[in-house]
Design an enzyme around this catalytic site. Structure first.
Site, short mmCIF file in Angstrom:
data_model
loop_
_atom_site.label_atom_id
_atom_site.label_comp_id
_atom_site.label_asym_id
_atom_site.label_seq_id
_atom_site.Cartn_x
_atom_site.Cartn_y
_atom_site.Cartn_z
N HIS A 160 -7.50 23.91 9.86
CA HIS A 160 -7.35 24.89 8.78
C HIS A 160 -7.93 24.22 7.54
O HIS A 160 -7.28 23.35 6.95
CB HIS A 160 -5.87 25.24 8.56
CG HIS A 160 -5.37 26.31 9.47
ND1 HIS A 160 -5.29 26.14 10.82
CD2 HIS A 160 -4.93 27.58 9.21
CE1 HIS A 160 -4.82 27.25 11.37
NE2 HIS A 160 -4.60 28.15 10.42
N GLN A 219 1.43 22.71 9.84
CA GLN A 219 1.55 23.74 8.80
C GLN A 219 1.92 23.16 7.43
O GLN A 219 1.47 23.62 6.40
CB GLN A 219 2.60 24.77 9.23
CG GLN A 219 2.95 25.82 8.19
CD GLN A 219 1.85 26.85 8.02
OE1 GLN A 219 1.69 27.74 8.83
NE2 GLN A 219 1.08 26.70 6.96
N GLU A 226 -8.36 26.64 3.00
CA GLU A 226 -7.91 28.04 2.98
C GLU A 226 -7.22 28.30 1.63
O GLU A 226 -6.00 28.38 1.52
CB GLU A 226 -6.95 28.33 4.14
CG GLU A 226 -6.60 29.81 4.24
CD GLU A 226 -5.55 30.12 5.31
OE1 GLU A 226 -5.03 29.17 5.93
OE2 GLU A 226 -5.24 31.31 5.51
N HIS A 233 -2.11 32.74 15.52
CA HIS A 233 -0.87 31.95 15.52
C HIS A 233 0.16 32.69 16.36
O HIS A 233 0.86 33.57 15.86
CB HIS A 233 -0.35 31.77 14.09
CG HIS A 233 -1.28 31.00 13.21
ND1 HIS A 233 -1.05 29.68 12.85
CD2 HIS A 233 -2.46 31.34 12.64
CE1 HIS A 233 -2.04 29.26 12.09
NE2 HIS A 233 -2.91 30.25 11.94
N HIS A 270 -8.90 32.48 16.85
CA HIS A 270 -7.97 31.94 15.85
C HIS A 270 -6.76 32.85 15.67
O HIS A 270 -6.85 33.90 15.04
CB HIS A 270 -8.66 31.73 14.51
CG HIS A 270 -7.82 31.01 13.50
ND1 HIS A 270 -8.16 29.79 12.95
CD2 HIS A 270 -6.63 31.32 12.94
CE1 HIS A 270 -7.24 29.40 12.11
NE2 HIS A 270 -6.29 30.32 12.07
N ASP A 277 -6.12 35.83 13.24
CA ASP A 277 -5.22 34.94 12.50
C ASP A 277 -3.74 35.27 12.71
O ASP A 277 -2.98 34.41 13.14
CB ASP A 277 -5.55 34.94 10.99
CG ASP A 277 -5.14 33.66 10.29
OD1 ASP A 277 -4.71 32.71 10.98
OD2 ASP A 277 -5.27 33.60 9.05
FE FE2 Z 1 -4.65 30.38 10.57
#
Ligand code: FE2
Length: 454
Positions: free
Chosen positions: A252, A194, A255, A101, A99, A351
């Site tokens: 996601h 996002q 979170e 980005h 995981h 992450d």
């Molecule tokens: Fe993430």
């Protein structure tokens, strides 16, 4: 009852892995076929004197044509074989970043730093940085981040890519990079909305375009949608889209510290009903930290039945969550210990690498595992010694990888650590001496020389 004995876990995993993998091998894992093809003309190598995972010391590994050919003690070198003596060192399968980005990596401070340290200021800062995004910019930063990850022993990376961008600039760049670097790194891309699927203009259309362009997995962000109804409908849409295109899923999911954020029950139910659990991942699930135990105990039954995977990002979760608490301040990390004890697959990810959600981060998964063990209180001896599974075998299952692991017949992908076993590698932060891909050296580091003058 020895639930974390890595040997047992591995055997169990191999069984389950094979059955869950066969369904998808055709569709998504063209990268691996490629790696095998390269192996036909690949390296002939003899690695001597190592410990493989938690096995005995003093084992040799023969690699022929870029594949593991023989594993055992006292193998004799053959004509034309390069011999590498790593006596007393640890060999593991390559680390897997399950995981990260990459599209946002290495942008910290652009155009400004996230001073509050919240997820939501991070999203604001990123939406400003997105205005100046170019194809070259993404490719350059993601390429640098991937090479940094390789130095730390990673060969497989699942990257989320923000698709709430009408131009899909980052996705175009990362799809090209996935192809360009495939001999060295296996990159999986997730269409990550996002700013929402239902709550962003043309959100559904952007997700569909991403699927058509060739992502490996479909994402969602239920806790960020405007309403609970949007949260549910976004997940329904994402599951249908993944099935329509035969793609994996990585959401996601919840979170946030809000105990009422319950996207997970919807995701797990849809995965169960569609029979795609092993192909589905719930990332973060930090709200689970705050769920009441009565709800969690009911939920865990569903999670087990569904067979979905989990990714926890302990460093970034502890950094971003609990920000609106006074004291006591929540850790905001999902229930890794309880999920693991229930036999549910969990892997660990970094992450973020120097971006609006993490001012630090190098890609080094050792830091993630160490932090993960402390913050989840998984500090029993067997939990520590088995913890490499979070960034190797468990992550391979999350990514639905095939041809992974140090076994005769597999492509010879592995790493050598400057430590006698995993406990010492983890505790001392031992460097990865070499990262091998099909028997070819991708990266090398010097051993650390420690001298004490008293
Ligand atoms: Fe993430």
């Amino acid at each position: 009852h020895g639930r974390l004995d890595p040997r047992l876990l591995r055997r169990k995993r191999n069984r389950e892995g094979n059955s869950s993998m066969s369904a998808q091998t055709e569709g998504n894992n063209t990268h691996h076929n490629q790696a095998s093809a390269m192996g036909e003309k690949g390296a002939n190598l003899l690695i001597t004197g190592v410990r493989i995972e938690d096995g005995p010391a003093g084992v040799d590994i023969r690699i022929t044509g870029g594949k593991f050919a023989e594993i055992g003690a006292g193998l004799t070198p053959r004509e034309g074989e390069e011999v590498r003596n790593y006596t007393g060192k640890l060999v593991l399968p390559p680390y897997i970043e399950s995981h990260v980005h990459l599209d946002t990596a290495l942008t910290s401070g652009q155009p400004r730093y996230n001073e509050s340290g919240t997820l939501f200021e991070g999203i604001e800062v990123w939406s400003e940085r997105k205005q100046t995004l170019t194809y070259e910019d993404v490719k350059d930063r993601a390429g640098r981040a991937l090479r940094q990850q390789a130095q730390f022993g990673i060969q497989y990376v699942r990257s989320h890519v923000d698709v709430t961008d009408p131009d899909l600039t980052a996705l175009r760049a990362l799809i090209d990079l996935r192809e360009e670097l495939k001999d060295s790194m296996t990159l999986q891309l997730v269409a990550f909305p996002q700013e929402g699927i239902e709550s962003f203009p043309n959100g559904r259309d952007l997700m569909r375009r991403a699927a058509e362009m060739g992502v490996d997995a479909i994402g969602a962000i239920p806790h960020f949608e405007f309403t609970r109804e949007y949260s549910v409908s976004s997940l329904n849409f994402a599951v249908e889209l993944a099935q329509e295109y035969g793609l994996l899923m990585d959401v996601h999911c919840d979170e946030i510290d809000d105990e009422a954020s319950r996207g997970l029950e919807t995701l797990a139910t849809r995965a169960l009903e569609a029979g795609i659990g092993p192909r589905v991942t719930a990332s973060h699930t930090t709200a689970m930290h705050s769920y009441n135990n009565a709800y969690f105990l009911r939920l865990v039954r569903l999670l087990k039945m569904s067979g979905i995977n989990f990714v926890s990002n302990p460093l970034v979760n502890t950094h971003l969550q609990g920000r609106v608490d006074t004291y006591p301040k929540r850790r905001g990390v999902t229930r890794v210990k309880e999920l693991t004890e229930a036999g549910i697959n969990v892997s660990f990810g970094q992450d973020d690498i120097e971006d609006p959600w993490n001012p630090m981060g190098t890609g080094n998964l050792r830091d993630v595992v160490l932090n993960g063990l402390y913050v989840t209180q998984m500090m029993a001896r067997s939990e520590i010694t088995g913890s490499y599974n979070f960034i190797t075998h468990n992550a391979a299952r999350t990514l639905n990888l095939s041809d992974y692991g140090i076994e005769v017949g597999n492509t010879a992908n592995f790493i050598v650590l400057d430590a006698e076993d995993w406990f010492h590698a983890l505790s001392f932060g031992s460097p990865v001496l070499a990262n091998f891909r099909a028997g070819r050296v991708l990266t090398e580091s010097e051993a650390v020389v420690r001298q004490v003058n008293f």
